[in-house]
Motif scaffolding. Structure first.
Motif, PDB file in Angstrom:
ATOM      1  N   LYS A  67      46.398  38.836  45.341  1.00 33.68           N
ATOM      2  CA  LYS A  67      45.795  40.164  45.469  1.00 33.68           C
ATOM      3  C   LYS A  67      46.853  41.189  45.091  1.00 33.68           C
ATOM      4  CE  LYS A  67      41.610  39.790  47.634  1.00 33.68           C
ATOM      5  NZ  LYS A  67      41.150  38.724  46.753  1.00 33.68           N
ATOM      6  N   HIS A  68      46.677  41.824  43.977  1.00 36.08           N
ATOM      7  CA  HIS A  68      47.577  42.915  43.605  1.00 36.08           C
ATOM      8  C   HIS A  68      46.988  44.170  44.194  1.00 36.08           C
ATOM      9  CE1 HIS A  68      49.114  39.977  40.852  1.00 36.08           C
ATOM     10  NE2 HIS A  68      50.024  40.813  40.397  1.00 36.08           N
ATOM     11  N   GLY A  69      47.602  44.666  45.229  1.00 40.67           N
ATOM     12  CA  GLY A  69      47.028  45.833  45.885  1.00 40.67           C
ATOM     13  C   GLY A  69      45.825  45.401  46.697  1.00 40.67           C
ATOM     14  N   GLY A  70      45.132  46.383  47.170  1.00 38.01           N
ATOM     15  CA  GLY A  70      44.045  46.062  48.086  1.00 38.01           C
ATOM     16  C   GLY A  70      42.704  45.833  47.410  1.00 38.01           C
ATOM     17  N   GLU A  71      42.689  45.972  46.087  1.00 42.50           N
ATOM     18  CA  GLU A  71      41.378  45.949  45.456  1.00 42.50           C
ATOM     19  C   GLU A  71      40.884  44.538  45.175  1.00 42.50           C
ATOM     20  OE1 GLU A  71      42.519  48.442  42.265  1.00 42.50           O
ATOM     21  OE2 GLU A  71      41.110  49.985  42.885  1.00 42.50           O
ATOM     22  N   ALA A  72      39.616  44.385  45.230  1.00 42.36           N
ATOM     23  CA  ALA A  72      39.027  43.073  45.002  1.00 42.36           C
ATOM     24  C   ALA A  72      38.995  42.775  43.502  1.00 42.36           C
ATOM     25  CB  ALA A  72      37.624  43.039  45.570  1.00 42.36           C
ATOM     26  N   VAL A  73      39.197  41.526  43.195  1.00 46.06           N
ATOM     27  CA  VAL A  73      39.098  41.117  41.797  1.00 46.06           C
ATOM     28  C   VAL A  73      37.620  41.079  41.431  1.00 46.06           C
ATOM     29  CG1 VAL A  73      39.548  39.265  40.179  1.00 46.06           C
ATOM     30  CG2 VAL A  73      41.212  39.801  41.943  1.00 46.06           C
ATOM     31  N   GLU A  74      37.294  41.763  40.343  1.00 44.27           N
ATOM     32  CA  GLU A  74      35.876  41.849  39.975  1.00 44.27           C
ATOM     33  C   GLU A  74      35.490  40.813  38.926  1.00 44.27           C
ATOM     34  OE1 GLU A  74      35.072  45.798  38.774  1.00 44.27           O
ATOM     35  OE2 GLU A  74      34.760  46.486  40.837  1.00 44.27           O
ATOM     36  N   ARG A  75      36.402  40.580  38.017  1.00 41.75           N
ATOM     37  CA  ARG A  75      36.077  39.646  36.944  1.00 41.75           C
ATOM     38  C   ARG A  75      37.271  38.737  36.684  1.00 41.75           C
ATOM     39  NH1 ARG A  75      33.316  44.189  35.235  1.00 41.75           N
ATOM     40  NH2 ARG A  75      35.343  45.128  34.835  1.00 41.75           N
ATOM     41  N   VAL A  76      36.980  37.501  36.386  1.00 36.65           N
ATOM     42  CA  VAL A  76      38.009  36.552  35.974  1.00 36.65           C
ATOM     43  C   VAL A  76      37.561  35.971  34.646  1.00 36.65           C
ATOM     44  CG1 VAL A  76      39.235  34.439  36.548  1.00 36.65           C
ATOM     45  CG2 VAL A  76      38.549  36.000  38.366  1.00 36.65           C
ATOM     46  N   LYS A  77      38.422  36.085  33.642  1.00 35.86           N
ATOM     47  CA  LYS A  77      38.080  35.545  32.327  1.00 35.86           C
ATOM     48  C   LYS A  77      39.158  34.573  31.910  1.00 35.86           C
ATOM     49  CE  LYS A  77      36.082  39.866  30.686  1.00 35.86           C
ATOM     50  NZ  LYS A  77      36.458  40.996  29.833  1.00 35.86           N
ATOM     51  N   LEU A  78      38.805  33.627  31.099  1.00 37.83           N
ATOM     52  CA  LEU A  78      39.771  32.640  30.658  1.00 37.83           C
ATOM     53  C   LEU A  78      39.819  32.640  29.137  1.00 37.83           C
ATOM     54  CD1 LEU A  78      40.333  29.320  32.359  1.00 37.83           C
ATOM     55  CD2 LEU A  78      40.294  29.326  29.894  1.00 37.83           C
ATOM     56  N   HIS A  79      41.012  32.695  28.609  1.00 43.02           N
ATOM     57  CA  HIS A  79      41.195  32.700  27.161  1.00 43.02           C
ATOM     58  C   HIS A  79      41.974  31.459  26.768  1.00 43.02           C
ATOM     59  CE1 HIS A  79      39.909  36.938  26.874  1.00 43.02           C
ATOM     60  NE2 HIS A  79      40.473  37.018  28.066  1.00 43.02           N
ATOM     61  N   ALA A  80      41.390  30.630  25.965  1.00 45.59           N
ATOM     62  CA  ALA A  80      42.062  29.395  25.544  1.00 45.59           C
ATOM     63  C   ALA A  80      41.942  29.262  24.042  1.00 45.59           C
ATOM     64  CB  ALA A  80      41.412  28.201  26.220  1.00 45.59           C
ATOM     65  N   PRO A  81      42.899  28.620  23.402  1.00 39.29           N
ATOM     66  CA  PRO A  81      42.804  28.436  21.955  1.00 39.29           C
ATOM     67  C   PRO A  81      41.651  27.507  21.600  1.00 39.29           C
ATOM     68  CG  PRO A  81      44.624  27.192  22.824  1.00 39.29           C
ATOM     69  CD  PRO A  81      44.125  28.033  23.950  1.00 39.29           C
ATOM     70  N   TYR A  82      41.126  27.713  20.428  1.00 39.31           N
ATOM     71  CA  TYR A  82      39.943  26.965  20.016  1.00 39.31           C
ATOM     72  C   TYR A  82      40.273  25.849  19.045  1.00 39.31           C
ATOM     73  CZ  TYR A  82      35.289  28.048  21.601  1.00 39.31           C
ATOM     74  OH  TYR A  82      34.126  28.074  22.312  1.00 39.31           O
ATOM     75  N   HIS A  83      41.558  25.531  18.936  1.00 37.26           N
ATOM     76  CA  HIS A  83      41.916  24.529  17.933  1.00 37.26           C
ATOM     77  C   HIS A  83      42.362  23.250  18.599  1.00 37.26           C
ATOM     78  CE1 HIS A  83      41.203  26.813  14.455  1.00 37.26           C
ATOM     79  NE2 HIS A  83      41.934  27.824  14.906  1.00 37.26           N
ATOM     80  N   ILE A  84      42.009  22.178  17.961  1.00 36.07           N
ATOM     81  CA  ILE A  84      42.183  20.882  18.586  1.00 36.07           C
ATOM     82  C   ILE A  84      43.646  20.456  18.584  1.00 36.07           C
ATOM     83  CG2 ILE A  84      41.948  19.259  16.662  1.00 36.07           C
ATOM     84  CD1 ILE A  84      39.345  18.690  18.829  1.00 36.07           C
TER      85      ILE A  84
END
Lengths: 188, 927
Positions: free
Chosen positions: B277-294
């Motif tokens: 928790k960075h500060g008191g605010e709630a996390v609203e969204r979590v996104k994941l970024h991963a490479p698309y190459h094998i």
């Protein structure tokens, strides 16, 4: 001054030429200029003057009046004589609005209107105390003829569609009717 | 003496060639839009594997697949895959590495498109809606050459996984999913194909079921359930599943975003990470970024967002040990940010785009490889709003150990799609305009302010008015320096003839009207019709929850004001020039007609109902089996210059002019018939009606009513004696068909439709047209003197045509040549087929795709009408149906005229002394 100097030294012909007036004045009593050789003018002149010219009889005032009246009628009917020519001209120019036909129509209006305004001036030479009554008729004829020419012009203008004689000419002054109710769509 | 003359002649000859340039591409403007791109369906890709130049591909929220040139933002090609799509439609776009096709999936269709020119290679329809499409990047040696195959998962009643041949689209194998589990996603690693479905437990929680299939045969190899305990209540908290990388992973969080769980696909182990928790605010969204190459490193980045800040953590997957480890984290920054993943060989780079900087890091370490500050995105936004990046896709170029350049296509919170080269914006595309649902013209507020000032002066006593004017002029003096500064430029522009479009404040022709567009996602955007390259202002006016829709309608109740009203809320008014919300709602001036009694009518129970002071006056109920298709009232502001038509012989045919007319279209689905009524909306009387049978009700029926004429078009089914065809019907209402007759009401000043019902005499003509018309509009001019053009939107050929009224005039004589009088009116002999003249096409050779509606507005010039079409594309132009009789066109060469005058002046100056000398000499010289 040069001429006076010349007179003393120059020959006679030069003197005559440079100052013909003096020569004429000097010889005025006889003939102004020396006749050329073989000229016999003086003689014939004297012969002509001998035959008596026929004495022209002065016209009587009555005759004068009829003459003037005749002349006046000629003047009065003049515009009518031009009518057929004008009519043909107008017919030939067509009904389209072009500079040529517009100018012709303008002239057609200008002539008669101008003539009617100067009617007294036109007939003043021919009007006398005695023929005044008859002259009235002549003037009326003159006006009538000019009106005929004007009528031709109006006919022409009408043919060109410049006279507001039809319903469409007054359409701009007609207004749309106001409805007493207005309906509004309420999207739901 | 000759030299200036020669120079002038030379100049004249030079400018002579510039005469007669067409006004096309000058007065009209066109935005070829795609719609707002999605993160998952946007990427940089090389259309030709041998070249290094890449294009940006996207399958937008509006269901449009397109390729955009990253150099200038121009659309290279686009295809509308699903008309009327919204953000909720699942859509997929994949491109195999080194492939020259892109594979799209939307609705229930998977299709392959040539990446270079957008030609379709193949398409396959599925029985149910698509859930996922992936490309098989196999390294089994067999499929390395040629097109790579695709795997698609469809849902519906019979969920099925199919492997499609990359070259032809034929099905190689298919696997039927059994059970009640909801198919969710498909993912492929080098050796297996994973199908993930959602299994609902008895307690109502979701569990992920992973089925692994053999990619060659399609046989089931394994199946296991991931123990997600009671964390997954809905599918919304699943962060990511699969993806086509070296090590596909599943990741999810609980509903409070406190724990991140990651599972490497194919294993049963789950790694759990607490979300700091960075500060008191709630996390609203979590996104994941991963490479698309094998063959890239199996690193990924998790992006956390709170309402006011964001940060990210980078994780590494240890394939040998089957473990996920946190590598480093990127610091928290205020505002929103976007992360994008790019690969170069095996290396993975993450690019972070925030509203003030662009930064690239390697996935291996947290060292910053490149950092650029962003001065601004160069897009219009409201005063209190800063444009923030929503998502981005990037392409990095690596030189040695550093990133030499990075190009990022960033979608901003304003809806603009911007390309940043390093930190500077190169182009921006106003993609938010693609979802315009309503638009209106409004006069600029500056113009309106002057009008009000002048009105104030006109309505006060002379002394007050004089003082008012004096103070106004003194105030105007403050602008004097600016005017003097701009004077030389104006003079030059005046010489070159380019000054027709001044700026918005000195608009003498009324071309600079403000077009306010309300979009589906709750934004209000203003464009300047005279200078459409720039968005004037752009603001969020409705806070819509995901999945919520609204139906705004934009109008301009008075000059300088834009009003938005929707079902949910009453009208809210905005200043048209600045976009500021007006605090005090101004009284609406539409009902200025105070003397007239108000009748209000509305759709009610499938019919129409009119009320006067809340008591019902009339009902209109279609006969049983009929439904109302559309209702078009006559526009409120529809000036008519002349109340009659002047015939060739100068007589008048009086128009039936009633502001309370409306054209109602009903359809009978059982009888395939369409009925068209012209109604008097005050009395409810039917003034004209016509039934057409054999109408194809699936194709659009468009209708329009203006002045004293109406028009509608429909598609007629083939019948025994006529083939299928599109028809355009035009009807004109007259007081009487006898010339010079003004009907029974004659010239009364006013009338009441309730008491005296007069019926018009209607002339109609039917024309065959080559294409269906999806929407109709008509040009409008200030006083209605200019002749009209019927604007028809042709959906099939993506065009808008302006049909001159004379072509569809119902008074065209049938079966005979027109008489001389009729010729004078411009009537030609009736011929049943109208071909759209190529000169009528307003869009010229451009394709105006997906036009929903066209609006028109009069300019200050009587000859000109402004036209604006919206839908997917934005298109606008200026029309002069009777040609520009009151303004000099661009083909008028001001320079030539001035040069001629100047040359004559010079010639006069030169010749004048010569003439004087000659005149003097003639007096003095005798020989």
């Amino acid at each position: 001054m040069t001429t006076t100097q010349l007179t003393t030294s120059a020959p006679q012909w030069l003197h005559d030429m440079t100052s013909p007036s003096t020569a004429v004045i000097q010889q005025k009593s006889k003939t102004p200029i020396l006749d050329p050789p073989g000229f016999t003018a003086l003689q014939t002149k004297q012969q002509k003057s001998k035959t008596p010219a026929p004495v022209r009889k002065q016209p009587t005032p009555e005759e004068m009046d009829t003459l003037k009246l005749k002349k006046a009628w000629e003047l009065a009917l003049g515009p009518a004589k031009q009518l057929p020519m004008n009519a043909i001209g107008m017919y030939m120019t067509g009904n389209s609005l072009q500079i040529f036909s517009i100018m012709m129509v303008f002239m057609l209006f200008k002539g008669p209107i101008g003539a009617m305004f100067s009617i007294q001036q036109t007939f003043s030479r021919l009007e006398t105390e005695t023929n005044r009554g008859q002259m009235l008729l002549v003037k009326a004829a003159f006006v009538g003829c000019n009106l005929l020419a004007l009528a031709l012009g109006i006919w022409k203008v009408n043919g060109m569609g410049l006279l507001p004689t039809t319903r469409s000419d007054w359409l701009a002054w007609e207004t749309a009717r106001d409805p007493l109710e207005r309906a509004y769509f309420v999207p739901s | 003496m000759l030299l200036p003359l020669i120079a002038a002649a030379f100049l004249l000859a030079g400018s002579g060639s510039a005469v007669f340039t067409d006004e096309a591409w000058n007065v009209d403007y066109h935005y070829a839009l795609l719609g707002q791109p999605k993160q998952s369906t946007s990427f940089f890709h090389q259309p030709n594997p041998s070249s290094r130049a890449s294009l940006v591909y996207t399958l937008s929220e509006r269901g449009v697949l397109g390729a955009v040139n990253p150099r200038d933002g121009a659309v290279v090609w686009r295809q509308v895959l699903l008309a009327g799509a919204s953000a909720h439609n699942a859509s997929f776009l994949r491109a195999g590495e080194g492939q020259d096709v892109v594979i799209s999936g939307i609705g229930s269709q998977v299709a392959a498109w040539s990446a270079a020119d957008g030609r379709q290679a193949w398409s396959v329809d599925f029985p149910g809606p698509l859930e996922d499409v992936e490309i098989l990047e196999l390294v089994d040696g067999k499929d390395t050459s040629g097109a790579k195959d695709a795997v698609a998962l469809s849902g519906g009643d019979q969920p099925v996984v199919q492997r499609l041949d990359g070259a032809t689209g034929s099905v190689k194998w298919q696997y039927q999913l059994s059970g009640t589990d909801v198919p969710y996603q498909v993912s492929a690693s080098t050796t297996e194909v994973f199908v993930i479905s959602l299994h609902k437990t008895i307690l109502g929680y979701l569990k992920l079921k992973v089925t692994s299939l053999d990619p060659v045969s399609g046989h089931k190899m394994d199946e296991h359930m991931l123990s997600s305990e009671n964390e997954l209540a809905t599918a919304d908290t699943i962060v990511t599943v699969g993806a086509n990388s070296a090590s596909p992973i599943n990741a999810w969080t609980d509903s409070t975003h406190s724990v991140l769980k990651v599972n490497i696909m194919g294993t049963k182990g789950i790694s759990s990470f607490d979300i700091e928790k960075h500060g008191g605010e709630a996390v609203e969204r979590v996104k994941l970024h991963a490479p698309y190459h094998i063959n890239s490193l199996s690193h990924f980045l998790v992006h956390y967002e709170t309402a006011t800040s964001h940060w990210a953590e980078v994780f590494h997957v240890d394939l040998k040990r089957g473990q996920v480890e946190k590598a480093y984290s990127l610091p928290k920054l205020a505002g929103r940010g976007a992360f994008s993943t790019s690969t170069s060989d095996a290396n993975v780079y993450f690019t972070r785009v925030t509203s003030d900087q662009v930064m690239t890091v390697s996935s291996a370490s947290h060292g910053v490889l490149g950092k650029w500050s962003v001065g601004g995105f160069n897009v219009a936004a409201a005063n209190d709003e800063t444009a923030e990046p929503i998502h981005a896709v990037s392409e990095v170029s690596i030189r040695g150990d550093t990133v030499s350049a990075v190009r990022s296509a960033v979608l901003l919170s304003t809806g603009d799609w911007v390309l940043l080269r390093d930190g500077s914006p190169v182009w921006s595309r106003p993609e938010m305009l693609a979802s315009t649902v309503s638009a209106a013209f409004a006069t600029p507020a500056e113009v309106e302010a002057l009008v009000q000032q002048l009105e104030a002066e006109a309505h006060s006593n002379p002394i007050e008015a004089y003082i008012h004017r004096l103070t106004r002029h003194v105030q105007d003096l403050q602008r004097l320096p600016a005017i003097i500064m701009s004077l030389p430029q104006k003079v030059v522009q005046g010489f070159l003839g380019t000054s027709v479009d001044g700026d918005i404040t000195s608009d003498s022709f009324g071309f600079h009207q403000i077009i306010a567009c309300a979009t589906q996602d709750g934004r209000l955007i203003a464009l300047d019709a005279g200078n459409p390259d720039k968005v004037l202002w752009n603001q969020q006016i409705a806070d819509l929850q995901p999945g919520q829709t609204w139906q705004p309608s934009v109008s301009s109740p008075k000059g300088g004001v834009v009003e938005i009203s929707s079902k949910a809320s009453a009208g809210v008014q905005y200043n048209a020039s600045s976009g500021e919300q007006l605090v005090s709602i101004l009284p609406i001036d539409v009902t200025a007609d105070q003397a007239a009694q108000e009748v209000k009518y509305a759709m009610h129970d499938g019919g129409l109902e009119a009320t006067v002071d809340s008591s019902t006056t009339w009902h209109f109920m279609p006969t049983s089996g009929e439904r109302i298709v559309s209702l078009v009232p006559r526009p409120l502001n529809d000036p008519v210059a002349s109340i009659g038509k002047v015939l060739g012989d100068r007589r008048v045919l009086y128009k039936y002019l009633d502001p309370n007319l409306a054209l109602l279209v009903t359809a009978n689905d059982a009888a395939t018939a369409a009925t068209f009524y012209v109604l008097n909306t005050v009395s409810g009387a039917i003034l004209y009606s016509n039934v057409h049978t054999g109408v194809d009700l699936s194709s659009p029926i468009s209708s329009m009513l203006s002045e004293n004429w109406f028009t509608y078009s429909f598609t007629a089914e083939a019948s025994g004696d006529s083939p299928k065809g599109h028809q355009l019907v035009v009807g004109e209402l007259f007081e009487s068909l006898v010339a010079n007759d003004r009907g029974p009401l004659s010239s009364t000043a006013n009338y009441s439709s309730m008491q005296t019902g007069t019926e018009p005499f209607t002339l109609t003509k039917i024309y065959q047209i080559p294409e269906p018309i999806s929407k109709m509009a008509v040009t409008r001019t200030r006083q209605g003197i200019t002749s009209r053009q019927l604007l028809a939107v042709l959906a099939d050929s993506s065009a808008i045509v302006g049909i001159p009224y004379g072509v569809v005039d119902p008074r065209r004589p049938i079966g005979r040549d027109p008489t001389k009088d009729e010729q004078a009116e411009g009537l030609v002999r009736y011929s049943p087929v109208i071909d759209f003249d190529p000169r009528w096409y307003l869009n010229h050779q451009r394709e105006v795709v997906g036009v929903k509606d066209t609006i028109t507005s009069p300019a200050l010039l009587e000859s000109t009408s402004l036209v604006f079409a919206y839908g997917l594309d934005i298109f606008g132009t200026r029309l002069s149906p009777s040609f520009s009789f009151d303004v000099l066109g661009k083909d008028f060469n001001k320079f030539q005229m001035l040069a001629t005058v100047a040359a004559l002046a010079v010639a006069t100056c030169v010749v004048a002394p010569l003439v004087t000398r000659k005149q003097v000499n003639t007096r003095w010289q005798f020989m």
